[in-house]
Design an enzyme around this catalytic site. Structure first.
Site, PDB file in Angstrom:
ATOM      1  N   SER A   1      40.770  31.523  34.177  1.00 43.06           N
ATOM      2  CA  SER A   1      41.606  32.086  35.242  1.00 43.06           C
ATOM      3  C   SER A   1      41.365  31.419  36.586  1.00 43.06           C
ATOM      4  O   SER A   1      40.245  31.000  36.897  1.00 43.06           O
ATOM      5  CB  SER A   1      41.321  33.590  35.365  1.00 43.06           C
TER       6      SER A   1
ATOM      7  N   TYR B   1      47.568  30.683  39.292  1.00 43.80           N
ATOM      8  CA  TYR B   1      48.411  31.496  40.161  1.00 43.80           C
ATOM      9  C   TYR B   1      48.904  30.565  41.269  1.00 43.80           C
ATOM     10  O   TYR B   1      48.104  30.077  42.075  1.00 43.80           O
ATOM     11  CB  TYR B   1      47.630  32.662  40.774  1.00 43.80           C
TER      12      TYR B   1
ATOM     13  N   THR C   1      51.195  31.317  35.520  1.00 39.46           N
ATOM     14  CA  THR C   1      51.571  32.726  35.414  1.00 39.46           C
ATOM     15  C   THR C   1      52.790  32.984  36.287  1.00 39.46           C
ATOM     16  O   THR C   1      52.787  32.678  37.480  1.00 39.46           O
ATOM     17  CB  THR C   1      50.407  33.635  35.836  1.00 39.46           C
TER      18      THR C   1
ATOM     19  N   LYS D   1      53.380  31.647  31.359  1.00 38.22           N
ATOM     20  CA  LYS D   1      52.819  32.926  30.902  1.00 38.22           C
ATOM     21  C   LYS D   1      53.537  34.082  31.600  1.00 38.22           C
ATOM     22  O   LYS D   1      53.551  34.154  32.834  1.00 38.22           O
ATOM     23  CB  LYS D   1      51.319  32.990  31.200  1.00 38.22           C
TER      24      LYS D   1
ATOM     25  N   HIS E   1      51.321  40.953  31.108  1.00 38.50           N
ATOM     26  CA  HIS E   1      50.110  41.027  31.929  1.00 38.50           C
ATOM     27  C   HIS E   1      49.247  42.226  31.530  1.00 38.50           C
ATOM     28  O   HIS E   1      48.611  42.867  32.372  1.00 38.50           O
ATOM     29  CB  HIS E   1      50.478  41.104  33.420  1.00 38.50           C
TER      30      HIS E   1
END
Length: 361
Positions: A114, A138, A164, A232, A256
């Site tokens: 992440s 992100y 994402t 995603k 999510h």
């Protein structure tokens, strides 16, 4: 008492973690309807409430050898069970993502790291140098920061970029609001510090995720990286068709974990229309609600190439660190092997839609 299934790990993790940490891991948006649907939808089809998903086993096949290996983006994994991106693993175990990465390497599966990892990318790579790693991004409003991060993960040997798309703003997570949880003030996000610029980016603010990201921006990312790009958070055939049109290499069907927009479809329910829309042109994966080997088998039978685990990995981490994550993965892999054996599937290629029956309640 031995821990023999993923729900055993959940119960023990809840005992070990503080209330605020447990609420952060388990919490969903608003009423938590989608979070809960992700799990229950594997047992019944929530779009057609009079139906449930069941398996159609085939017998009198030689299942003395069953092979769970498959590939994702051309890389072999030991089973179609990998680790989804989630942030702040240090809240569950001191070594955080380093423990997770070592467990993934030992299991021979992919770990998506992440953006909000609580260990540095360099430490994650050095602790599990031969592991298969993808990086979840992100997207930040500052394009230069995105470029720096992508170049960094490329140089560290990450094999795919997972963007994402379902967080133009953070979902309404009531438990975290009640607990006044502010992880970004309590954890240094070391991923965002380049080794030569230790003091240049002290924190990446959760609130700074780009709200303007759109389809046309994908060409910019494709122009700065050779990594395959995975989107995603796709839940509809319309967005799946656009993903194919914009030449991405994969989709993770995801809501999510029910932490963003509540009352959207469970991922296993959204999977079928996404798979139909891409027509085999790109790989489709799934996360959300996978708790048993049968769940993995159902997802693959309905068209997923692989599933990704979120919360169960954190349960394992909270219970036993690296070894807990290994146990979670091994339990699920063993269950999946049993599910394949008992349905007559000797290889991943033999798993098909014919295994699924939507039976009336």
């Amino acid at each position: 008492m031995p821990l023999v299934c993923l729900t055993d790990f959940r119960a023990q993790a809840q005992e070990r973690l503080s209330k605020s940490t447990w609420d952060y891991i388990e919490g969903g948006a608003d009423e938590g309807l989608t979070r809960d649907d992700n799990i229950t939808a594997f047992k019944k089809n929530l779009f057609v409430v009079t139906h449930r998903i069941r398996l159609r086993p085939r017998y009198l096949r030689d299942v003395s050898e069953v092979d769970t290996r498959t590939t994702i983006q051309g890389a072999e994994i030991s089973a179609p069970i990998c680790i989804a991106p989630s942030g702040f693993h240090c809240v569950a175990w001191p070594d955080g993502e380093m423990s997770t990465a070592r467990a993934a390497q030992a299991a021979g599966i992919c770990y998506i790291t992440s953006t909000y990892a609580s260990c540095s990318l360099e430490d994650i790579v050095s602790t599990a140098p031969s592991g298969l790693r993808w990086f979840q991004l992100y997207v930040q409003p500052d394009r230069q920061l995105n470029k720096q991060l992508i170049q960094r993960v490329e140089s560290l040997g990450f094999k795919a970029l997972v963007i994402t798309v379902d967080v133009p703003t953070v979902g309404n997570r009531r438990h975290d609001i009640r607990n006044q949880l502010d992880l970004k003030m309590n954890l240094m996000l070391k991923d965002l510090r380049a080794p030569e610029e230790k003091n240049s980016i002290p924190y990446l603010q959760v609130s700074s995720i780009s709200k303007s990201l759109c389809w046309n921006d994908l060409s910019w990312f494709q122009g700065i990286t050779r990594l395959p790009i995975i989107l995603k958070g796709i839940l509809t055939k319309e967005d799946a068709e656009l993903a194919v049109k914009h030449n991405v290499q994969g989709i993770i069907v995801s809501n999510h974990g029910g932490r963003q927009l509540d009352e959207v479809p469970a991922t296993i329910d959204a999977l079928t229309e996404v798979v139909a829309a891409v027509q085999g042109k790109i790989e489709v994966y799934l996360d959300g609600g996978v708790r048993t080997g049968n769940d993995v088998l159902k997802a693959l039978a309905l068209g997923a190439k692989c599933v990704f685990l979120g919360r169960p990995v954190l349960w394992g981490l909270a219970c036993k660190g690296e070894h807990g994550v290994e146990e979670v993965l091994n339990i699920l892999k063993k269950e999946f092997h049993t599910s394949m054996t008992l349905t007559g599937c000797r290889s991943i290629a033999e798993i098909s839609r014919d295994l699924i029956q939507f039976s009336r309640l």
